[in-house]
Design a protein around this motif. Structure first.
Motif, PDB file in Angstrom:
ATOM      1  N   UNK A 212       0.818  -1.211   0.000  1.00  0.00           N
ATOM      2  CA  UNK A 212       0.000   0.000   0.000  1.00  0.00           C
ATOM      3  C   UNK A 212       0.854   1.264   0.000  1.00  0.00           C
ATOM      4  N   UNK A 213       2.149   1.136   0.213  1.00  0.00           N
ATOM      5  CA  UNK A 213       3.007   2.314   0.360  1.00  0.00           C
ATOM      6  C   UNK A 213       2.875   3.288  -0.809  1.00  0.00           C
ATOM      7  N   UNK A 214       3.096   2.793  -2.046  1.00  0.00           N
ATOM      8  CA  UNK A 214       3.103   3.714  -3.177  1.00  0.00           C
ATOM      9  C   UNK A 214       1.766   3.779  -3.901  1.00  0.00           C
ATOM     10  N   UNK A 215       0.702   4.084  -3.144  1.00  0.00           N
ATOM     11  CA  UNK A 215      -0.597   4.318  -3.774  1.00  0.00           C
ATOM     12  C   UNK A 215      -1.231   3.075  -4.368  1.00  0.00           C
ATOM     13  N   UNK A 216      -0.610   1.907  -4.180  1.00  0.00           N
ATOM     14  CA  UNK A 216      -1.238   0.701  -4.713  1.00  0.00           C
ATOM     15  C   UNK A 216      -2.258   0.203  -3.704  1.00  0.00           C
ATOM     16  N   UNK A 217      -3.478   0.005  -4.163  1.00  0.00           N
ATOM     17  CA  UNK A 217      -4.552  -0.311  -3.223  1.00  0.00           C
ATOM     18  C   UNK A 217      -4.378  -1.707  -2.638  1.00  0.00           C
ATOM     19  N   UNK A 218      -4.763  -1.834  -1.371  1.00  0.00           N
ATOM     20  CA  UNK A 218      -4.757  -3.149  -0.722  1.00  0.00           C
ATOM     21  C   UNK A 218      -5.895  -3.970  -1.337  1.00  0.00           C
ATOM     22  N   UNK A 219      -5.695  -5.258  -1.482  1.00  0.00           N
ATOM     23  CA  UNK A 219      -6.749  -6.118  -2.029  1.00  0.00           C
ATOM     24  C   UNK A 219      -7.816  -6.297  -0.951  1.00  0.00           C
ATOM     25  N   UNK A 220      -9.031  -5.898  -1.273  1.00  0.00           N
ATOM     26  CA  UNK A 220     -10.105  -6.003  -0.289  1.00  0.00           C
ATOM     27  C   UNK A 220     -10.614  -7.433  -0.216  1.00  0.00           C
ATOM     28  N   UNK A 221     -11.069  -7.808   0.991  1.00  0.00           N
ATOM     29  CA  UNK A 221     -11.698  -9.123   1.163  1.00  0.00           C
ATOM     30  C   UNK A 221     -13.204  -8.893   1.274  1.00  0.00           C
ATOM     31  N   UNK A 222     -13.986  -9.808   0.761  1.00  0.00           N
ATOM     32  CA  UNK A 222     -15.422  -9.584   0.738  1.00  0.00           C
ATOM     33  C   UNK A 222     -16.174 -10.891   0.945  1.00  0.00           C
ATOM     34  N   UNK A 223     -17.473 -10.746   1.244  1.00  0.00           N
ATOM     35  CA  UNK A 223     -18.376 -11.889   1.164  1.00  0.00           C
ATOM     36  C   UNK A 223     -19.719 -11.384   0.629  1.00  0.00           C
ATOM     37  N   UNK A 224     -20.485 -12.296   0.079  1.00  0.00           N
ATOM     38  CA  UNK A 224     -21.829 -11.954  -0.370  1.00  0.00           C
ATOM     39  C   UNK A 224     -22.815 -12.655   0.554  1.00  0.00           C
ATOM     40  N   UNK A 225     -23.799 -11.914   1.045  1.00  0.00           N
ATOM     41  CA  UNK A 225     -24.875 -12.513   1.836  1.00  0.00           C
ATOM     42  C   UNK A 225     -26.156 -12.377   1.028  1.00  0.00           C
ATOM     43  N   UNK A 226     -26.812 -13.493   0.797  1.00  0.00           N
ATOM     44  CA  UNK A 226     -28.059 -13.449   0.032  1.00  0.00           C
ATOM     45  C   UNK A 226     -29.229 -13.808   0.939  1.00  0.00           C
ATOM     46  N   UNK A 227     -30.242 -12.966   0.960  1.00  0.00           N
ATOM     47  CA  UNK A 227     -31.515 -13.277   1.627  1.00  0.00           C
ATOM     48  C   UNK A 227     -32.546 -13.445   0.527  1.00  0.00           C
ATOM     49  N   UNK A 228     -33.207 -14.600   0.516  1.00  0.00           N
ATOM     50  CA  UNK A 228     -34.175 -14.856  -0.553  1.00  0.00           C
ATOM     51  C   UNK A 228     -35.503 -15.265   0.077  1.00  0.00           C
ATOM     52  N   UNK A 229     -36.588 -14.663  -0.386  1.00  0.00           N
ATOM     53  CA  UNK A 229     -37.909 -15.070   0.098  1.00  0.00           C
ATOM     54  C   UNK A 229     -38.848 -15.147  -1.090  1.00  0.00           C
ATOM     55  N   UNK A 230     -39.690 -16.162  -1.105  1.00  0.00           N
ATOM     56  CA  UNK A 230     -40.623 -16.338  -2.214  1.00  0.00           C
ATOM     57  C   UNK A 230     -40.531 -17.755  -2.736  1.00  0.00           C
ATOM     58  N   UNK A 231     -41.559 -18.193  -3.455  1.00  0.00           N
ATOM     59  CA  UNK A 231     -41.553 -19.599  -3.899  1.00  0.00           C
ATOM     60  C   UNK A 231     -41.447 -19.723  -5.409  1.00  0.00           C
ATOM     61  N   UNK A 232     -41.105 -18.620  -6.088  1.00  0.00           N
ATOM     62  CA  UNK A 232     -41.078 -18.668  -7.550  1.00  0.00           C
ATOM     63  C   UNK A 232     -39.652 -18.790  -8.105  1.00  0.00           C
ATOM     64  N   UNK A 233     -38.669 -18.985  -7.237  1.00  0.00           N
ATOM     65  CA  UNK A 233     -37.282 -18.999  -7.719  1.00  0.00           C
ATOM     66  C   UNK A 233     -36.792 -20.427  -7.970  1.00  0.00           C
ATOM     67  N   UNK A 234     -35.993 -20.589  -9.018  1.00  0.00           N
ATOM     68  CA  UNK A 234     -35.506 -21.934  -9.370  1.00  0.00           C
ATOM     69  C   UNK A 234     -34.199 -22.254  -8.651  1.00  0.00           C
ATOM     70  N   UNK A 235     -33.679 -21.285  -7.894  1.00  0.00           N
ATOM     71  CA  UNK A 235     -32.355 -21.463  -7.266  1.00  0.00           C
ATOM     72  C   UNK A 235     -32.461 -21.209  -5.767  1.00  0.00           C
ATOM     73  N   UNK A 236     -31.446 -21.651  -5.018  1.00  0.00           N
ATOM     74  CA  UNK A 236     -31.410 -21.370  -3.577  1.00  0.00           C
ATOM     75  C   UNK A 236     -30.591 -20.102  -3.346  1.00  0.00           C
ATOM     76  N   UNK A 237     -30.677 -19.570  -2.149  1.00  0.00           N
ATOM     77  CA  UNK A 237     -29.893 -18.364  -1.859  1.00  0.00           C
ATOM     78  C   UNK A 237     -28.404 -18.692  -1.883  1.00  0.00           C
ATOM     79  N   UNK A 238     -28.079 -19.928  -1.521  1.00  0.00           N
ATOM     80  CA  UNK A 238     -26.670 -20.345  -1.529  1.00  0.00           C
ATOM     81  C   UNK A 238     -26.101 -20.264  -2.945  1.00  0.00           C
ATOM     82  N   UNK A 239     -26.897 -20.756  -3.904  1.00  0.00           N
ATOM     83  CA  UNK A 239     -26.440 -20.741  -5.305  1.00  0.00           C
ATOM     84  C   UNK A 239     -26.333 -19.311  -5.828  1.00  0.00           C
TER      85      UNK A 239
END
Length: 491
Positions: A212-239
């Motif tokens: 990070x010293x010379x203006x190079x950005x640190x690599x960010x760490x992330x996660x995705x959280x999915x909340x799904x409600x309804x019965x019309x979806x073909x996929x799970x929130x995990x997928x």
């Protein structure tokens, strides 16, 4: 979003999403209007509101009393058309990532982070507080299995870090809250992002940090959280979380990390409504006041909603006759210091916990004002709910969380307790102007009790709420002009 985000903060606008206790969306919207001057839109997905504010208002947003979690909206789709075929539907979600307007929301996230850093510094010494063990009991009333009182929950006020309520950046990470609506299929997952990436994520970021010293950005760490409600979806929130997360990773070249993340991307899917957001709170703000948790500690946000419902006026005397750990009076004293709050319980253990929570609050105030102890207009007392040591007609407001008959008391006992309580509350309340806000899940018993005391209490409003997965009701009652007899024993 580079360092430029800070100076632009003044002009930067943000659409903020907030999760609130279900049933209290209107209350939260009124608070946002009062304190921030912004109109809110209540989501069809219960328990959420949205409002636009300039990014410079973020500190005030964090001080709202009625919201649990906050996020900045990246984009919202009111009528998203999901493909029937699972692969196609997931491919569409992946493709969406490249089209989303990430720049400003990320600037808002960065600004939010810089505010947070100032505050978290002074919390570092408290990471291993014994309190965190208790906090795992999510402050939700009447939730899972029965929990016995243990003496090690007591007297830990000394270990509490003195932190302002607004900075609830605690050491625990949220476990991706599920939508609270029952009756339709719903699930929520965090991205199980490409396992091989997770293995490398920590080592990968370490090397990034060094650059990070010379203006190079640190690599960010992330996660995705999915909340799904309804019965019309073909996929799970995990997928959905997995595939959407894979595309986020590709797009930003971030590293996936489920537990030690910098950015939490939210994917909320409610039937055909899709909202993509970035979390601004690491842990729910409803934990702000309570340091000593009992078996049925009420969430501060719910306590605030209940108090606001009865519209306290300066000099009102507000009583919580079954205060438990003191969530309602502590919330009351923080927001309505012009009222006098009296809290009591028949259980000495509960009174002790509530007293410890009040001590923590006083210590917090002392640290903040660095002057001598100011005290708060709140007294706590051990008493018998059916025989209160208060003069007839001397109280303006009664606000309490009635025993549900699950963890505390029993349904059978409630049949006697509820009418007796309502009579005694009627006796102490001022005829004509007195009001009561009562929360209970034992709705049948409450309705019966209310019909027996109809001459002194009139039901003005009912708010349906979700308390730890239980369908409960908050009743606003108004005191009639009828005189309550001093002591009447017909129950």
């Amino acid at each position: 979003a580079g360092p430029a985000a800070a100076p632009e903060g003044a002009e930067l606008a943000a659409v903020i999403g907030a999760t609130v206790p279900t049933g209290f969306e209107q209350t939260a919207a009124e608070e946002v209007q009062d304190k921030l001057g912004s109109a809110s839109r209540i989501s069809r997905d219960r328990g959420k509101i949205y409002f636009a504010v300039p990014a410079r208002s973020l500190p005030q947003v964090h001080r709202l009393r009625s919201v649990d979690n906050l996020f900045v909206v990246v984009q919202e789709f009111k009528d998203y058309q999901f493909k029937e075929n699972k692969e196609h539907a997931l491919k569409d979600l992946e493709d969406l990532v490249k089209k989303l307007p990430w720049t400003n929301p990320l600037k808002v996230w960065e600004l939010n982070n810089s505010l947070k850093k100032k505050k978290t510094k002074r919390k570092k010494h408290n990471l291993q507080s014994p309190v965190s063990k208790e906090k795992l009991n999510d402050g939700e009333e009447e939730g899972g299995a029965d929990q016995k009182d243990t003496s090690d929950q007591e007297d830990c006020a000394q270990n509490i870090a003195d932190v302002e309520p607004a900075d609830s950046q605690d050491t625990e990470k949220p476990q991706g809250m599920a939508s609270q609506n029952s009756g339709e299929e719903e699930d929520n997952e965090q991205l199980d992002a490409k396992d091989e990436v997770q293995v490398n994520s920590r080592s990968g970021t370490k090397s990034g940090d060094g650059q990070t010293a010379e203006g190079e950005a640190k690599v960010l760490k992330f996660r995705v959280t999915c909340n799904r409600a309804g019965d019309k979806h073909s996929f799970t929130s995990n997928e959905a979380a997995r595939d959407f997360g894979g595309a986020v990773q590709e797009h930003f070249q971030w590293k996936a990390d489920m537990t030690n993340f910098d950015v939490e991307v939210l994917l909320n899917i409610h039937n055909n409504e899709v909202v993509v957001g970035i979390a601004l709170t690491e842990e729910s703000l409803h934990r702000r006041n309570i340091t000593h948790f009992g078996p049925t500690t009420l969430r501060s946000t719910l306590a605030y909603g209940m108090l606001r419902l009865c519209d306290p006026q300066p000099t009102d005397i507000i009583v919580d006759p079954m205060c438990g750990t003191g969530a309602i009076p502590i919330e009351g004293v923080a927001e309505w210091p012009g009222c006098y709050h009296i809290a009591g319980d028949n259980n000495p253990q509960a009174v002790k916990r509530a007293a410890n929570n009040i001590c923590s609050l006083l210590r917090k105030k002392e640290n903040k004002d660095s002057s001598t102890a100011l005290g708060v207009p709140l007294d706590i007392i051990q008493w018998d709910i059916c025989n209160l040591p208060l003069r007839t007609g001397s109280v303006d407001i009664v606000v309490t969380d009635m025993p549900f008959g699950k963890r505390i008391g029993s349904k059978k006992k409630n049949w006697d307790l509820y009418p007796a309580c309502l009579m005694e509350m009627g006796r102490i309340c001022t005829p004509g102007t007195g009001r009561a806000v009562l929360l209970t899940q034992d709705k049948k018993c409450f309705a019966k009790a209310l019909s027996r005391v109809g001459h002194i209490w009139r039901r003005a409003q009912t708010v349906w709420v979700n308390v730890g997965g239980l369908h409960a009701a908050v009743y606003l009652l108004r005191r009639t002009w009828e005189r309550a007899e001093e002591r009447r024993s017909f129950w």
